[in-house]
Write a protein that holds these residues in place. Sequence first.
Motif, PDB file in Angstrom:
ATOM      1  N   GLU A 198       0.844  -1.186   0.000  1.00 14.27           N
ATOM      2  CA  GLU A 198       0.000   0.000   0.000  1.00 14.27           C
ATOM      3  C   GLU A 198       0.878   1.234   0.000  1.00 14.27           C
ATOM      4  O   GLU A 198       1.983   1.231   0.550  1.00 14.27           O
ATOM      5  CB  GLU A 198      -0.957   0.011   1.187  1.00 14.27           C
ATOM      6  CG  GLU A 198      -0.286   0.012   2.535  1.00 14.27           C
ATOM      7  CD  GLU A 198      -1.282  -0.017   3.682  1.00 14.27           C
ATOM      8  OE1 GLU A 198      -1.113  -0.896   4.535  1.00 14.27           O
ATOM      9  OE2 GLU A 198      -2.205   0.811   3.723  1.00 14.27           O
TER      10      GLU A 198
ATOM     11  N   GLU B 147      -6.217  -8.593   7.573  1.00 17.98           N
ATOM     12  CA  GLU B 147      -5.247  -7.677   6.960  1.00 17.98           C
ATOM     13  C   GLU B 147      -5.918  -6.804   5.894  1.00 17.98           C
ATOM     14  O   GLU B 147      -5.701  -5.589   5.846  1.00 17.98           O
ATOM     15  CB  GLU B 147      -4.097  -8.462   6.341  1.00 17.98           C
ATOM     16  CG  GLU B 147      -3.047  -7.585   5.699  1.00 17.98           C
ATOM     17  CD  GLU B 147      -1.909  -8.368   5.063  1.00 17.98           C
ATOM     18  OE1 GLU B 147      -0.870  -7.750   4.809  1.00 17.98           O
ATOM     19  OE2 GLU B 147      -2.054  -9.586   4.810  1.00 17.98           O
TER      20      GLU B 147
ATOM     21  N   LEU C  66      -3.317   0.409  -3.620  1.00 16.87           N
ATOM     22  CA  LEU C  66      -3.150  -0.934  -3.060  1.00 16.87           C
ATOM     23  C   LEU C  66      -2.779  -1.866  -4.197  1.00 16.87           C
ATOM     24  O   LEU C  66      -3.460  -1.883  -5.230  1.00 16.87           O
ATOM     25  CB  LEU C  66      -4.436  -1.428  -2.411  1.00 16.87           C
ATOM     26  CG  LEU C  66      -5.044  -0.582  -1.307  1.00 16.87           C
ATOM     27  CD1 LEU C  66      -6.350  -1.207  -0.821  1.00 16.87           C
ATOM     28  CD2 LEU C  66      -4.069  -0.410  -0.167  1.00 16.87           C
TER      29      LEU C  66
ATOM     30  N   VAL D 237      -6.306  -2.683   5.815  1.00 20.96           N
ATOM     31  CA  VAL D 237      -5.755  -1.886   4.718  1.00 20.96           C
ATOM     32  C   VAL D 237      -6.838  -1.027   4.079  1.00 20.96           C
ATOM     33  O   VAL D 237      -6.635   0.163   3.813  1.00 20.96           O
ATOM     34  CB  VAL D 237      -5.090  -2.813   3.669  1.00 20.96           C
ATOM     35  CG1 VAL D 237      -4.783  -2.077   2.392  1.00 20.96           C
ATOM     36  CG2 VAL D 237      -3.828  -3.410   4.247  1.00 20.96           C
TER      37      VAL D 237
END
Length: 136
Positions: A15, A39, A26, A43
Amino acid sequence: MDHRTDPPDQLTLIEASIPVPPAWILLLRGAVNGCDEEELRAVFARALAHPRVPLIVDLGSLEHADAFLLGLLLAARTRTRLHLVGPLSRSFKHRLDVTGTPDFFRVHATLTDALAAVTAADAGGGGTTPPLPGQG
């Protein structure tokens, strides 16, 4: 730069926030599976904490994505300008087709194309998310 080779069934996620044009990027590589949900949720939360900043998600190196990622992408497109970078994998294209959502996303051939679209939208005041098909 990290040149390690991850197994293709594992997710590698990078990212970055860039200032010009302002965008959150991303990059997903490998495969998204159930063990990646925490995760990915984190993000996307970081990226969506800045709703005025477009989100570019590069899926060009993603071999497999589950329904969880599609859900995150669908939610993201309602909160910010979302751009995808392809080419999309055959399995992800199939997931979009089965769910009736392929027209919900802008898919660009390259990251450069996505950044150009962000720049053009910023210059032209095109900062809104397109409506869902059938909603005008």
